[in-house]
Design a protein around this motif. Structure first.
Motif, PDB file in Angstrom:
ATOM      1  N   MET A   1       1.651   4.692  -7.385  1.00  0.00           N
ATOM      2  CA  MET A   1       0.518   4.748  -6.457  1.00  0.00           C
ATOM      3  C   MET A   1       0.929   5.264  -5.090  1.00  0.00           C
ATOM      4  O   MET A   1       0.257   6.103  -4.503  1.00  0.00           O
ATOM      5  CB  MET A   1      -0.114   3.360  -6.323  1.00  0.00           C
ATOM      6  CG  MET A   1      -1.041   3.030  -7.465  1.00  0.00           C
ATOM      7  SD  MET A   1      -1.994   1.542  -7.130  1.00  0.00           S
ATOM      8  CE  MET A   1      -0.850   0.283  -7.668  1.00  0.00           C
ATOM      9  N   THR A   2       2.033   4.752  -4.567  1.00  0.00           N
ATOM     10  CA  THR A   2       2.404   5.142  -3.203  1.00  0.00           C
ATOM     11  C   THR A   2       2.914   6.580  -3.157  1.00  0.00           C
ATOM     12  O   THR A   2       2.897   7.199  -2.105  1.00  0.00           O
ATOM     13  CB  THR A   2       3.473   4.200  -2.623  1.00  0.00           C
ATOM     14  OG1 THR A   2       4.529   4.090  -3.576  1.00  0.00           O
ATOM     15  CG2 THR A   2       2.903   2.843  -2.330  1.00  0.00           C
TER      16      THR A   2
ATOM     17  N   LYS B   1       1.498   9.070  -4.105  1.00  0.00           N
ATOM     18  CA  LYS B   1       0.413   9.966  -3.696  1.00  0.00           C
ATOM     19  C   LYS B   1       0.416  10.204  -2.191  1.00  0.00           C
ATOM     20  O   LYS B   1      -0.153  11.174  -1.718  1.00  0.00           O
ATOM     21  CB  LYS B   1      -0.936   9.369  -4.114  1.00  0.00           C
ATOM     22  CG  LYS B   1      -1.153   9.457  -5.603  1.00  0.00           C
ATOM     23  CD  LYS B   1      -2.552   9.069  -5.977  1.00  0.00           C
ATOM     24  CE  LYS B   1      -2.740   9.212  -7.489  1.00  0.00           C
ATOM     25  NZ  LYS B   1      -3.969   8.602  -7.949  1.00  0.00           N
ATOM     26  N   ARG B   2       1.029   9.265  -1.460  1.00  0.00           N
ATOM     27  CA  ARG B   2       1.020   9.434  -0.022  1.00  0.00           C
ATOM     28  C   ARG B   2       2.191  10.293   0.445  1.00  0.00           C
ATOM     29  O   ARG B   2       2.177  10.819   1.550  1.00  0.00           O
ATOM     30  CB  ARG B   2       1.071   8.067   0.657  1.00  0.00           C
ATOM     31  CG  ARG B   2       0.686   8.163   2.112  1.00  0.00           C
ATOM     32  CD  ARG B   2       0.625   6.806   2.751  1.00  0.00           C
ATOM     33  NE  ARG B   2       1.960   6.251   2.957  1.00  0.00           N
ATOM     34  CZ  ARG B   2       2.193   5.259   3.793  1.00  0.00           C
ATOM     35  NH1 ARG B   2       1.212   4.714   4.473  1.00  0.00           N
ATOM     36  NH2 ARG B   2       3.396   4.784   3.936  1.00  0.00           N
TER      37      ARG B   2
ATOM     38  N   VAL C   1      -1.903  10.898  10.767  1.00  0.00           N
ATOM     39  CA  VAL C   1      -2.652   9.640  10.859  1.00  0.00           C
ATOM     40  C   VAL C   1      -3.739   9.605   9.779  1.00  0.00           C
ATOM     41  O   VAL C   1      -3.890   8.608   9.063  1.00  0.00           O
ATOM     42  CB  VAL C   1      -3.273   9.490  12.266  1.00  0.00           C
ATOM     43  CG1 VAL C   1      -4.231   8.301  12.299  1.00  0.00           C
ATOM     44  CG2 VAL C   1      -2.180   9.332  13.307  1.00  0.00           C
TER      45      VAL C   1
ATOM     46  N   ARG D   1      -2.337   8.838   6.419  1.00  0.00           N
ATOM     47  CA  ARG D   1      -2.054   7.414   6.249  1.00  0.00           C
ATOM     48  C   ARG D   1      -3.343   6.667   5.972  1.00  0.00           C
ATOM     49  O   ARG D   1      -3.392   5.789   5.105  1.00  0.00           O
ATOM     50  CB  ARG D   1      -1.415   6.854   7.528  1.00  0.00           C
ATOM     51  CG  ARG D   1       0.088   6.968   7.548  1.00  0.00           C
ATOM     52  CD  ARG D   1       0.675   5.984   8.548  1.00  0.00           C
ATOM     53  NE  ARG D   1       1.035   4.736   7.901  1.00  0.00           N
ATOM     54  CZ  ARG D   1       2.293   4.319   7.764  1.00  0.00           C
ATOM     55  NH1 ARG D   1       3.290   5.038   8.236  1.00  0.00           N
ATOM     56  NH2 ARG D   1       2.548   3.169   7.186  1.00  0.00           N
ATOM     57  N   ILE D   2      -4.367   7.002   6.741  1.00  0.00           N
ATOM     58  CA  ILE D   2      -5.629   6.268   6.593  1.00  0.00           C
ATOM     59  C   ILE D   2      -6.195   6.420   5.174  1.00  0.00           C
ATOM     60  O   ILE D   2      -6.572   5.439   4.545  1.00  0.00           O
ATOM     61  CB  ILE D   2      -6.670   6.750   7.633  1.00  0.00           C
ATOM     62  CG1 ILE D   2      -6.249   6.320   9.039  1.00  0.00           C
ATOM     63  CG2 ILE D   2      -8.053   6.199   7.310  1.00  0.00           C
ATOM     64  CD1 ILE D   2      -7.149   6.827  10.135  1.00  0.00           C
TER      65      ILE D   2
ATOM     66  N   HIS E   1      -4.744   7.030   2.466  1.00  0.00           N
ATOM     67  CA  HIS E   1      -3.937   6.413   1.413  1.00  0.00           C
ATOM     68  C   HIS E   1      -3.667   4.943   1.668  1.00  0.00           C
ATOM     69  O   HIS E   1      -2.722   4.381   1.124  1.00  0.00           O
ATOM     70  CB  HIS E   1      -2.625   7.186   1.245  1.00  0.00           C
ATOM     71  CG  HIS E   1      -2.829   8.525   0.606  1.00  0.00           C
ATOM     72  ND1 HIS E   1      -2.776   9.699   1.303  1.00  0.00           N
ATOM     73  CD2 HIS E   1      -3.148   8.856  -0.666  1.00  0.00           C
ATOM     74  CE1 HIS E   1      -3.029  10.708   0.490  1.00  0.00           C
ATOM     75  NE2 HIS E   1      -3.266  10.236  -0.706  1.00  0.00           N
ATOM     76  N   SER E   2      -4.460   4.337   2.518  1.00  0.00           N
ATOM     77  CA  SER E   2      -4.331   2.907   2.780  1.00  0.00           C
ATOM     78  C   SER E   2      -5.363   2.171   1.942  1.00  0.00           C
ATOM     79  O   SER E   2      -6.228   2.792   1.327  1.00  0.00           O
ATOM     80  CB  SER E   2      -4.611   2.646   4.261  1.00  0.00           C
ATOM     81  OG  SER E   2      -5.986   2.851   4.511  1.00  0.00           O
ATOM     82  N   PRO E   3      -5.265   0.842   1.889  1.00  0.00           N
ATOM     83  CA  PRO E   3      -6.319   0.090   1.195  1.00  0.00           C
ATOM     84  C   PRO E   3      -7.702   0.445   1.733  1.00  0.00           C
ATOM     85  O   PRO E   3      -8.657   0.593   0.960  1.00  0.00           O
ATOM     86  CB  PRO E   3      -5.968  -1.366   1.513  1.00  0.00           C
ATOM     87  CG  PRO E   3      -4.493  -1.349   1.717  1.00  0.00           C
ATOM     88  CD  PRO E   3      -4.188  -0.027   2.354  1.00  0.00           C
ATOM     89  N   PHE E   4      -7.795   0.621   3.041  1.00  0.00           N
ATOM     90  CA  PHE E   4      -9.075   1.017   3.636  1.00  0.00           C
ATOM     91  C   PHE E   4      -9.563   2.337   3.035  1.00  0.00           C
ATOM     92  O   PHE E   4     -10.716   2.473   2.629  1.00  0.00           O
ATOM     93  CB  PHE E   4      -8.895   1.137   5.153  1.00  0.00           C
ATOM     94  CG  PHE E   4     -10.076   1.734   5.876  1.00  0.00           C
ATOM     95  CD1 PHE E   4     -11.228   1.005   6.066  1.00  0.00           C
ATOM     96  CD2 PHE E   4     -10.018   3.039   6.371  1.00  0.00           C
ATOM     97  CE1 PHE E   4     -12.314   1.546   6.740  1.00  0.00           C
ATOM     98  CE2 PHE E   4     -11.100   3.594   7.041  1.00  0.00           C
ATOM     99  CZ  PHE E   4     -12.255   2.850   7.223  1.00  0.00           C
TER     100      PHE E   4
ATOM    101  N   TYR F   1      -8.795   3.662   0.181  1.00  0.00           N
ATOM    102  CA  TYR F   1      -9.218   3.511  -1.215  1.00  0.00           C
ATOM    103  C   TYR F   1     -10.558   2.807  -1.311  1.00  0.00           C
ATOM    104  O   TYR F   1     -11.355   3.095  -2.201  1.00  0.00           O
ATOM    105  CB  TYR F   1      -8.142   2.795  -2.027  1.00  0.00           C
ATOM    106  CG  TYR F   1      -7.141   3.763  -2.574  1.00  0.00           C
ATOM    107  CD1 TYR F   1      -6.115   4.249  -1.765  1.00  0.00           C
ATOM    108  CD2 TYR F   1      -7.237   4.258  -3.876  1.00  0.00           C
ATOM    109  CE1 TYR F   1      -5.204   5.178  -2.238  1.00  0.00           C
ATOM    110  CE2 TYR F   1      -6.336   5.192  -4.358  1.00  0.00           C
ATOM    111  CZ  TYR F   1      -5.322   5.647  -3.537  1.00  0.00           C
ATOM    112  OH  TYR F   1      -4.428   6.582  -3.998  1.00  0.00           O
ATOM    113  N   SER F   2     -10.802   1.887  -0.377  1.00  0.00           N
ATOM    114  CA  SER F   2     -12.109   1.228  -0.439  1.00  0.00           C
ATOM    115  C   SER F   2     -13.209   2.244  -0.136  1.00  0.00           C
ATOM    116  O   SER F   2     -14.297   2.166  -0.690  1.00  0.00           O
ATOM    117  CB  SER F   2     -12.168   0.038   0.517  1.00  0.00           C
ATOM    118  OG  SER F   2     -12.183   0.453   1.872  1.00  0.00           O
TER     119      SER F   2
END
Lengths: 249, 333, 286, 391
Positions: free
Chosen positions: B14-15, B17-18, B187, B190-191, B193-196, B198-199
């Motif tokens: 998963m990570t 992808k970032r 930035v 990062r955003i 690919h963060s939980p945020f 993905y939500s």
């Protein structure tokens, strides 16, 4: 104690009243089934319970708290989760991503915009455990849209379970699943942990009678009868409105 | 289940992808090299970089949260005016100006996001359009402050952070814009690919399900709308700092439409779409425009139709993908 | 006062005739056709060329403008649009904006970029007093023609076989196909009629809106407002929305000229925030 | 198809870029930056046509140098104008910048002209302040104040006492309103009402209704070139002409380019402006004939003379410097130049670098079946009133 309770719940759309003064009590730890003929208002009721629709009248209680005015996601954080009759999945995410997402939200980490998604190993190992439990281990990284229907159905339930609900609403979990894969779904449903209260909305009588310890019958938006499976099975009125109709099909 | 057996492996999948693909390194290195190698095109490259940032901000909205906007110039223009007025009245230091513009545009985004939450694509399209049109009228009416249709001039541009002059230094100015684009790109990456992030994908993919797994849809959408507005504001501020005049065209409908076109051309949902789209659009506009200054729009339009005919969601990128797939198929008969 | 009302209605009627085709493509076929204004422009220019350059009588040019726009619409639908019915809205936007650019540049190339007006016969100019209400002759004509169109449309949709086929095709394409309805042709014809009406509206509206190559982009906003505010579930919705916008716009500018520019947009935002499906959408189908 | 032309485009620019350095000594380049797409296309086309006509008539060799015109479209967007200006100076080594269809476009380029000491000839944009933004700016068009003040003078002299003003609500409109109102009041006139119309405004009906209600002697109008037609048609449609209200304004509203399409509605409108296609001089007759011949019958309008005279100014300046392209020398050569333009005698004010010209009062009349602005009075040697007032 009641895990889930509705008091005088009512929903009107213009002149139609799909939910009419429903007083439903679901005991904690119960395997409760809600049945009724087509158009009886089952889906409207579940939408009222989960907050997708706002009731015209009446209250909904989850445990001791009144959740009538809460939004769907707040109800989830209070311990209510649901599945959908027609799959509602995230087509572009993989099962592992979807499940991880649910757990992250449950752990209140969902708003983090700086950490890498999927970097929390505790969450990921829980994800893997759930995936294994629902037979998704071998398709973890596939795109959801490309999964076979049976797997998608499993994921539908897995997502709800990942939220660690106290009350789980299952909306026809086996709908559309071919006979051959059915038992797999039913096994998972049967294997749900005992401390989770389950409200099953179902059409298929075999599933209902094999699973439920209590049954409510909904007809024309009203609660018609409620009782043990035996009582319901032998209730002539239920046979007339529901089972009768079903044999006509 | 060989290598995916442990949680760590799964997490890595998963990570990953970032992390950065080698093509991405190559892209940014090439961009950096252009500062030294392409002096004759710096003016164009500066514009491309600014449009890229603007398109990137729209990608956060459209590509990740699924919010269509036909009025994104509202925030771009607002940021530009704020940056110019701030520079005139307080300090001409550009980075401070960017921050102020970003915060101001973000606040505007926060307030207006409440109007955009409900409704279908069409509704959102029209509400965002309406917001931008109202902003345009306001900028026009307040000509004592904004200069109205004559434009706002006289904005001082001091050296960046006090030591790096960009005023009438084409190369420096380009480098400055490029650095800002790069930082904000990192930035943004990062955003998303963060939980945020993905939500947001979940909300875009299926809002009903998203809310029933516990995602608070509206707060997340408000958050991303605010971030996108701030990005757009910073892009506007950059244009204000690199052009001697801020005018109503910063905020007009054409700009909202152009940025949407650029993003769709480049493709949504992978962050590079806006950069590729704006580069293609502006380069084509310039070179076709040099040949036929009157009728370049015809050829751009023709190109759009062709792209639309053959592309899928990822814009031009998907044409490349399809050609690649077709070749593969061709290779093994 | 009543004069303002009259002007507003005329203006609204004009918006309706141009936009109703868009309501059909957008609402019924779920197609974001930003090039709709281009068909209006083509109709307008067609009438302009006929009347001003070849001396064709104004009234004769109107049906020709309709047919011209409709034929081009039909051609475009069969060759290009048909590929986009099942594509994402974004691709439809890209495609139709591309068409707008092409038509604008082409019109500029062939007919120049100056503003154009269609020469009106003198009996349509000026206005007369009717119990103290100043009535512009041309505006009256617009109202009459548009009212006629509205009635004909309602009759076609409500009482003809084509109308019921269209409704069936829109409600459920698969079922309609199952019933032996040629959905493709129903859509194509509907699209063509929508374009034709736009063309007719463009010809009628040239006097008030004026023709220029940037017509499609300039007025796209207005057409979209009509459709989004009116909702797309019927043609009465866009019709009422057009009238409301027409009167609101005209009255807003009359009574508060300084803020006239805001009125129409503010109405739109408020309506859409309160009723995302449009002001006149049927019920609240969730 | 597109791809081929795109490649051709690449090749062409590559060639052009490669060819530049060698030819640089003999060629003097003029960068003409104008809006050729977008809402202001018409202006750009007039400028381009006039510039090309001048070069065709007067040859492309001046003081031993070959003159090359590079036309670029900025679509009316300031950031494009600034970028293109920079590129033309840096990459194409132009010696003159010219064009500038709108105020912000000129404003955006001003610092670039200052910085690179390249003369910048403003051929259209009309806001007074533009020429003050750079010592390298020279204007060959007009300033808004010139027409607005003169029409106010004329109105005051011709028994017009009460006026309603109606302007488009944007900066030039505000200027046109202020210039007129100040001048008209100072001559003893009365302003009954001042209306401002939104830019996005397809229908003037409501505004005109207010005018009817106010019952003035005249309605003073300023709108962007082109919009005026709609207004005038509606003016007549509602019978304002018959109710004794006169329509006056700066000449932008009866733009010669669009005037033929106005219909009889426009007959009788009185405006003040620097140029009319109908200007009765031999020079102009020749100009109009040549212009129409070269451009499929298109009428030259006030924008065109700005372009025509702009190129003339460049030619004359080059002659005076003997082909030297030093910016300061060229500017010095341009200041104070006087010549006979198709619009009449004009000169460049040596102090302000702005244009000094005759402003004509014209009435729209039908001649040989076509509408023209027929001049019937003139105010010679009008300078920019805004700058004059500052002194």
């Amino acid at each position: 104690m009641n895990a889930l309770e509705t008091i005088g719940l009512e929903k009107r759309f213009g002149g139609i009243v799909p939910t009419n003064d429903v007083n439903l009590k679901v005991q904690e730890g119960a395997r409760h089934a809600l049945i009724g003929p087509n158009g009886a208002g089952k889906t409207t009721l579940i939408n009222l319970l989960t907050g997708v629709l706002k009731p015209s009248k009446g209250r909904v209680k989850l445990g001791n708290s009144d959740i009538t005015d809460l939004s769907p996601h707040r109800r989830v954080s209070l311990g209510m989760a649901r599945t959908f009759q027609i799959n509602q999945l995230f087509a572009d995410l993989s099962p592992i991503e979807a499940i991880t997402l649910v757990i992250g939200e449950r752990e209140k980490l969902g708003a983090n915009f700086w950490r890498a998604f999927g970097s929390d190993e505790k969450i990921v190992s829980e994800t893997k455990a759930i995936a294994r439990q629902f037979g998704l281990a071998d398709v973890l990284h596939e795109r959801t849209a490309s999964l076979p229907y049976g797997k998608q159905r499993q994921l539908e339930i897995a997502l709800a379970i990942a939220a660690k609900p106290r009350v789980l609403l299952l909306d026809e979990p086996a709908a559309g699943v071919p006979e051959a894969e059915r038992h797999e779904i039913l096994e998972t449903v049967a294997a749900l942990p005992k401390d989770v209260t389950v409200l099953l909305i179902e059409h298929d009588m075999d599933i209902v009678f094999g699973f439920a310890d209590r049954i409510s019958v909904l007809v024309d938006g009203k609660l018609f009868v409620e009782g043990e499976p035996k009582e319901i099975e032998n209730d002539p009125r239920v046979r007339a409105v529901y089972l009768g109709e079903r044999t006509d099909d | 289940m060989s290598s995916l057996d442990t949680a760590k492996d799964a997490s890595n999948v998963m990570t990953r992808k970032r992390s950065w693909h080698w093509l991405e390194y190559a892209f940014w290195l090439a961009a950096a090299a252009s500062v030294f190698l392409l002096p004759s095109q710096h003016a164009l490259l500066t514009q491309i970089a600014i449009w890229s940032l603007f398109a990137l901000s729209l990608d956060l909205l459209l590509g990740y949260a699924g919010i269509v906007s036909l009025g994104h110039a509202a925030y771009f223009g607002f940021g530009a005016y704020v940056a110019a007025l701030f520079a005139i009245n307080f300090t001409g230091e550009p980075v401070t100006g960017l921050l102020v513009a970003g915060v101001a545009a973000g606040l505007l985004g926060l307030v207006t996001s409440l109007l955009v939450l409900r409704g279908t694509d069409l509704t959102r399209l029209m509400v965002t359009l309406g917001i931008a049109l109202v902003m345009y009228e306001i900028a026009n009416q307040m000509s004592w402050l904004t200069g109205g249709a004559d434009g706002l001039t006289g904005m001082p541009v001091n050296p960046v952070l006090g030591f790096f002059p960009i005023y009438f230094r084409q190369a420096n100015s380009y480098a400055y814009v490029l650095v800002v684009l790069f930082v904000l790109f990192v930035v943004a990456k990062r955003i998303v690919h963060s939980p945020f992030g993905y939500s947001l994908r979940a909300i875009k993919g299926n809002p009903l399900r998203a809310s029933s797994i516990g995602i608070p849809n509206n707060p997340r959408l408000i958050a991303v709308y605010t971030i996108a507005a701030a990005y757009a504001g910073i892009a506007g501020a950059l244009l204000a700092q690199t052009t001697p005049v801020v005018s109503l065209t910063y905020i007009d409908f054409q700009r909202s439409a152009d940025v949407l076109l650029m993003l769709i051309i480049g493709g949504t949902g992978y962050l590079y779409g806006g950069i590729i789209g704006s580069a293609l659009f502006l380069v084509a506009q310039k070179f076709i425009g040099n040949i036929t200054p009157q009728y370049w729009e015809f050829w751009i339009g023709f190109a759009l139709v062709v792209i639309a005919l053959f592309a899928r969601d990822r814009g031009l990128f998907s044409i490349v993908e399809r050609i690649a797939a077709w070749r593969k198929r061709g290779a093994k008969p | 006062m009543l004069t303002i009302l009259f002007d507003g209605i005329a203006y609204g009627m004009l918006l309706f005739v141009i936009s109703c085709g868009l309501a059909v493509t957008l609402g019924l076929m779920n197609f974001v056709n930003l090039a709709h204004g281009a068909f209006a422009m083509l109709g307008g220019y067609c009438a302009y060329v006929l009347v001003n350059l070849y001396g064709v009588p104004f009234f004769a040019s109107l049906p020709v403008a309709f047919m011209f726009a409709a034929m081009i619409g039909l051609l475009a639908e069969r060759t290009l649009y048909v590929h986009f019915y099942n594509r994402s809205h974004l691709e439809q936007v890209l495609f139709t904006i591309g068409l707008v650019f092409m038509t604008s540049a082409a019109v500029d190339y062939f007919l120049g970029s100056q503003q154009r007006f269609i020469n009106l016969p003198s009996y349509l100019q000026g206005r007369f007093d009717f119990f103290g209400i100043g009535i512009g002759k041309y505006r009256l004509l617009i109202i009459l023609v548009c009212a006629l169109i509205l009635i004909v449309l309602q009759l076609i949709l409500g009482y003809t076989r084509f109308g019921s086929r269209l409704r069936a095709a829109v409600d459920d394409q698969r079922v309609a196909r199952g019933l032996g309805i040629n959905v493709n042709w129903v859509f194509a014809l509907t699209f063509a009629v929508g374009c034709g009406l736009a063309g007719l509206g463009g010809a009628l509206g040239a006097e008030i809106l004026s023709l220029e190559p940037h017509f499609p982009l300039k007025f796209m906003i207005y057409f979209l407002i009509v459709v989004s505010v009116g909702g797309t579930s019927s043609i009465t919705g866009p019709f009422l929305a057009s009238i409301l916008l027409g009167i609101g716009d005209v009255a807003g500018k009359y009574y508060a000229p300084r803020y006239g520019g805001f009125v129409i947009y503010t109405i739109m935002i408020v309506v859409l925030v309160l009723r995302p499906q449009g002001l006149f959408a049927r019920g609240t189908s969730k | 198809m597109l791809r081929r032309s795109f490649l051709a485009a690449l090749a062409a620019t590559a060639l052009a870029a490669g060819a530049t350095p060698a030819a640089a000594q003999e060629t003097v380049k003029i960068g003409l930056i104008i809006p050729l797409t977008g809402p202001f296309t018409t202006t750009g086309k007039q400028l381009e046509a006039a510039a090309k006509l001048y070069m065709e008539q007067n040859g492309t060799t001046v003081a031993g140098k070959k003159i090359e015109l590079i036309v670029r479209d900025d679509a009316g967007r300031a950031e494009n104008t600034a970028r293109i200006a920079g590129e033309l100076i840096q990459n194409d080594k132009v010696s003159f910048l010219a064009g500038f269809g709108l105020t912000p476009l000129a404003m955006a380029t001003a610092p670039i002209a200052t910085n690179s000491k390249v003369p910048m000839v403003v051929m259209m944009a009309g806001t007074s302040i533009i020429t003050e933004r750079s010592p390298y700016i020279v204007r060959t068009s007009f300033t808004l104040g010139q027409s607005a003040v003169i029409i106010a003078d004329w109105a005051a002299q011709n028994k017009i006492k009460k006026v309603v003003t109606l302007v488009t609500d944007y900066a030039p409109g505000h200027d046109a309103e202020k210039s007129f109102v100040d001048q008209f009041k100072s001559k003893g006139g009365e302003i009954v009402e001042s209306l401002r119309v939104p830019i996005q405004n397809p229908d003037f009906a409501p505004f005109l209704q207010r005018v009817i209600d106010a019952k003035p002697d005249a309605l003073y109008v300023f709108t962007p070139s082109g919009v005026g037609a709609i207004l005038m048609k509606q003016f007549v449609e509602r019978g304002l002409d018959k109710s004794g209200i006169r329509l006056i304004g700066p000449g932008d509203i009866t733009d010669d380019d669009v005037l033929p399409g106005f219909g009889d509605a426009a007959v009788g409108v009185v405006t003040a402006h620097n140029y009319s296609t109908d200007h009765p001089s031999a020079k102009n007759k020749e100009y109009v004939a040549a212009f129409r011949k070269a451009n499929a019958g298109m009428r030259p309008n006030f924008a065109s003379v700005g372009g025509y005279d702009g190129i003339h100014l460049i030619y004359e300046a080059l002659k005076k410097t003997g082909g030297k392209t030093d910016g300061d020398a060229l500017l010095a050569a341009m200041k104070g130049l006087k010549w006979e333009s198709p619009r009449g005698p004009i000169s460049i004010d040596p102090e302000t670098r702005d244009i000094v010209q005759t402003i004509y009062i014209r009435r729209v009349e039908k001649k040989n079946g076509e509408l023209y602005n027929v001049e019937f009075a003139s105010f010679p040697d009008v300078k920019d009133p805004v700058k004059a007032a500052k002194k």
